[in-house]
Design a protein around this motif. Structure first.
Motif, PDB file in Angstrom:
ATOM      1  N   THR A 503       0.847  -1.191   0.000  1.00 46.30           N
ATOM      2  CA  THR A 503       0.000   0.000   0.000  1.00 46.30           C
ATOM      3  C   THR A 503       0.881   1.238   0.000  1.00 46.30           C
ATOM      4  O   THR A 503       1.801   1.351   0.807  1.00 46.30           O
ATOM      5  N   VAL A 505       0.356   5.454  -0.082  1.00 44.16           N
ATOM      6  CA  VAL A 505      -0.610   6.553  -0.018  1.00 44.16           C
ATOM      7  C   VAL A 505       0.147   7.875  -0.054  1.00 44.16           C
ATOM      8  O   VAL A 505       1.017   8.114   0.790  1.00 44.16           O
ATOM      9  N   ASP A 506      -0.168   8.688  -1.051  1.00 42.09           N
ATOM     10  CA  ASP A 506       0.344  10.057  -1.064  1.00 42.09           C
ATOM     11  C   ASP A 506      -0.634  10.893  -0.254  1.00 42.09           C
ATOM     12  O   ASP A 506      -1.748  11.189  -0.708  1.00 42.09           O
ATOM     13  N   LEU A 507      -0.230  11.252   0.957  1.00 46.44           N
ATOM     14  CA  LEU A 507      -1.129  11.958   1.871  1.00 46.44           C
ATOM     15  C   LEU A 507      -1.490  13.353   1.365  1.00 46.44           C
ATOM     16  O   LEU A 507      -2.441  13.959   1.862  1.00 46.44           O
ATOM     17  N   ASP A 509      -2.876  13.888  -1.310  1.00 46.76           N
ATOM     18  CA  ASP A 509      -4.169  13.725  -1.969  1.00 46.76           C
ATOM     19  C   ASP A 509      -5.310  13.586  -0.963  1.00 46.76           C
ATOM     20  O   ASP A 509      -6.478  13.551  -1.350  1.00 46.76           O
ATOM     21  N   THR A 511      -7.126  11.336   2.345  1.00 46.09           N
ATOM     22  CA  THR A 511      -7.681   9.982   2.399  1.00 46.09           C
ATOM     23  C   THR A 511      -9.121  10.088   2.886  1.00 46.09           C
ATOM     24  O   THR A 511      -9.631  11.181   3.140  1.00 46.09           O
ATOM     25  N   GLU A 512      -9.760   8.945   3.031  1.00 43.69           N
ATOM     26  CA  GLU A 512     -11.143   8.933   3.505  1.00 43.69           C
ATOM     27  C   GLU A 512     -11.257   9.579   4.882  1.00 43.69           C
ATOM     28  O   GLU A 512     -12.268  10.203   5.211  1.00 43.69           O
ATOM     29  N   HIS A 513     -10.202   9.440   5.698  1.00 40.97           N
ATOM     30  CA  HIS A 513     -10.263   9.930   7.073  1.00 40.97           C
ATOM     31  C   HIS A 513      -9.370  11.128   7.352  1.00 40.97           C
ATOM     32  O   HIS A 513      -9.492  11.747   8.409  1.00 40.97           O
TER      33      HIS A 513
END
Length: 581
Positions: A503, A505-507, A509, A511-513
């Motif tokens: 996984t 994740v480019d923070l 962008d 996230t859902e939370h």
């Protein structure tokens, strides 16, 4: 026609002379005039310092203002503080007027013992008073958590704490809290978040010349010392002697030359912990922080005097607050090595989380609804503790301005030694209330013939051994931070510690939370986690690493620790390689 270096110097010297002429502080005015004289004489260091002091204006952000003391718009001084206070007053007046027309704004101002903190605080109170505010000034140099407490206790619309926390002695800062009519309920008594910072910054930018800012000669209320006594009483009352009665604990406490010592000792004593030894060399507030190279408990060597004292008095535990007492560090003798060591923030965060869950369970009443929370860069162990106890858990962006806003918060922490154990009392990190519950859990362990390390091992047996580490890369050029982050975005690593990244994740962008923030998160097949982000307060790139090792029995713990350390070392090497170091 392009500007020549001679033209640029002439403009710089003219700006400096104008500043010196309008500076209300004779000391900084004289220092600036001398700096100009040296720069004009060809002293390179003076020219560089002058250029940096006038290299733009110190920007107000969610952390308020923080910089080195000195003359010029890019430093902390009375001109910059007066403009900040006037801008904040305009912001608060507008915010209160919109929500509750005709209501007189109310604000409280606190300060620590750093150079000029008292002056900056009193001038802020004078400007608020001149703006028509009901204004309170703290009675003396006191901890930051006490100011956060006062914002809500006095039902204020705003609060200012003049402090640079654990920064070097040459720095100072200006931290802002909102309350009552100026912010939504979840933000009352908390540090500001966007877009409030931009709104305040715009008001500061709109302030006219410094000599147009009105300062009242009097009219504010210097609070009675009972405000500190009220905080002490409420904080000491967090202890639960009925269910956790042991108070047999020998504590060594250091306030790190800051303002927390008197308050922390009083609170611990009132909570029943009478065996408290202050580190004598660091007990009295001193803005020079003479016994430490950097007044931050996390820094190597900062706890040396406390540990020496602990050995001398045969202490059970060392508690350390940073200079404004909003953080708490813990050290104890590790039975596996028979040597004293400081616990990582994640270790203390897990211990406090488990203790708060135990306190709630011991209450006998129906389990309350509520949330345990930590920043995204902190350990995942708290989420497992929460799940096992039936509580919700949330991750937030880094910073207590986010953690304190979690709805239904029961407890929150971040790995940088920040803990909020009583959000109804102080909606911010508080190293003094944390110290009370750390003492309580340590005394409980001792009464059971255990240490806090044994308590940690019990958590690892239940939830897995969570081991973390950090890599901080300080840069001289902020542009290097962008270059390193771009390098990772363009060429993302495919594994860490021989475990494939599953996984990424480019923070930035979001996230859902989580709302967007500059950071990168990697999670590998074996649950190793790496997060890389620029620091929000220093010219550093920070890398947070965590590995998890399952353990079935206490006998497996030594080997699991060795395996975790080896895995972290391998991941550290991979991170360095990915960054091109």
């Amino acid at each position: 026609m392009p500007m020549t270096s001679t033209d640029a110097e002439s403009i710089l010297f003219s700006q400096a002379r104008d500043w010196a002429a309008q500076d209300p502080d004779s000391a900084t005015s004289a220092a600036l005039s001398e700096l100009v004289r040296q720069a004009e004489s060809g002293v390179g260091a003076a020219r560089q310092e002058l250029a940096d002091s006038f290299n733009g204006t110190l920007q107000f952000g969610t952390a308020g203002l923080r910089a080195a003391l000195g003359p010029g718009p890019n430093r902390m001084n009375r001109v910059v503080v007066r403009r900040a206070a006037a801008g904040l007053a305009a912001f608060l007046s507008h915010a209160v007027g919109e929500v509750s027309p005709g209501t007189r704004p109310r604000a409280v101002v606190g300060y620590d013992a750093r150079h000029n903190s008292d002056i900056f605080a009193e001038e802020t109170a004078a400007i608020f008073t001149a703006a028509g505010f009901e204004t309170f000034l703290m009675p003396s140099a006191l901890p930051t958590p006490l100011l956060a407490y006062a914002v809500r206790a006095l039902d204020c619309d705003g609060g200012v704490m003049v402090t640079a926390s654990h920064n070097p002695p040459q720095d100072n800062g200006y931290k802002v809290y909102l309350g009552r009519h100026a912010v939504e309920e979840s933000g009352r008594g908390a540090q500001i978040v966007a877009p409030y910072d931009a709104g305040i910054s715009a008001r500061i930018d709109a302030v006219g010349p410094v000599d147009s800012i009105a300062l009242a000669a009097d009219g504010w209320t210097v609070l009675d010392p009972s405000i500190a006594a009220d905080y002490q009483r409420a904080t000491a009352a967090l202890a639960d002697p009925a269910r956790f009665p042991s108070r047999d604990l020998r504590i060594v406490l250091t306030p790190m030359h800051g303002v927390g010592g008197e308050t922390a000792v009083a609170v611990l004593n009132e909570a029943g912990f009478s065996d408290v030894t202050l580190v004598a060399e660091q007990a009295v507030p001193d803005p020079e922080f003479p016994t430490v190279s950097f007044p931050n408990p996390e820094e190597p060597g900062a706890l040396d005097l406390a540990l020496e004292t602990a050995v001398r008095v045969d202490a059970d535990i060392v508690l350390a607050n940073d200079p404004d007492a909003d953080r708490a560090a813990v050290a104890a003798k590790d039975p596996s090595t028979d040597a004293w060591r400081m616990l990582r923030g994640d270790e203390v965060g897990a211990l406090l989380g488990a203790h708060i869950v135990a306190r709630l369970a011991a209450g006998g009443e129906e389990k309350p609804d509520g949330v345990l929370a930590n920043s995204v860069v902190s350990s995942r162990l708290l989420s497992r503790i929460a799940a096992a106890a039936g509580y919700a858990h949330e991750e937030t962006l880094t910073g207590f301005k986010w953690i304190s806003r979690v709805p239904g918060l029961l407890y929150g922490y971040e790995e940088a030694l920040g803990y909020c154990v009583a959000p109804d009392l102080v909606r911010d990190k508080d190293g003094i209330s944390a110290a009370v519950l750390i003492a309580e859990l340590a005394a409980t362990a001792k009464a059971g013939g255990k240490t806090i390390f044994d308590t940690l091992d019990e958590l690892y047996l239940q939830h897995g051994l969570h081991a973390s580490d950090q890599l901080s890369i300080r840069v001289a050029n902020l542009g290097l931070l962008d270059a390193m982050m771009n390098r990772l975005r363009v060429s993302p690593p495919d594994s860490f510690g021989s475990s494939a990244v599953e996984t990424f994740v480019d923070l930035a962008d979001g996230t859902e939370h989580l709302p967007p923030t500059d950071g990168l998160l990697y999670l590998t097949r074996d649950q190793t986690r790496v997060i890389i982000r620029p620091s929000g307060t220093e010219p550093k790139l920070k890398c947070y690493l965590e590995v998890i090792k399952g353990v079935e029995s206490a006998a497996e713990l030594p080997e699991a620790r060795q395996a975790a350390r080896a895995a972290l070392d391998q991941v550290l090497g991979d991170v360095r390689e990915a960054l091109g170091l």
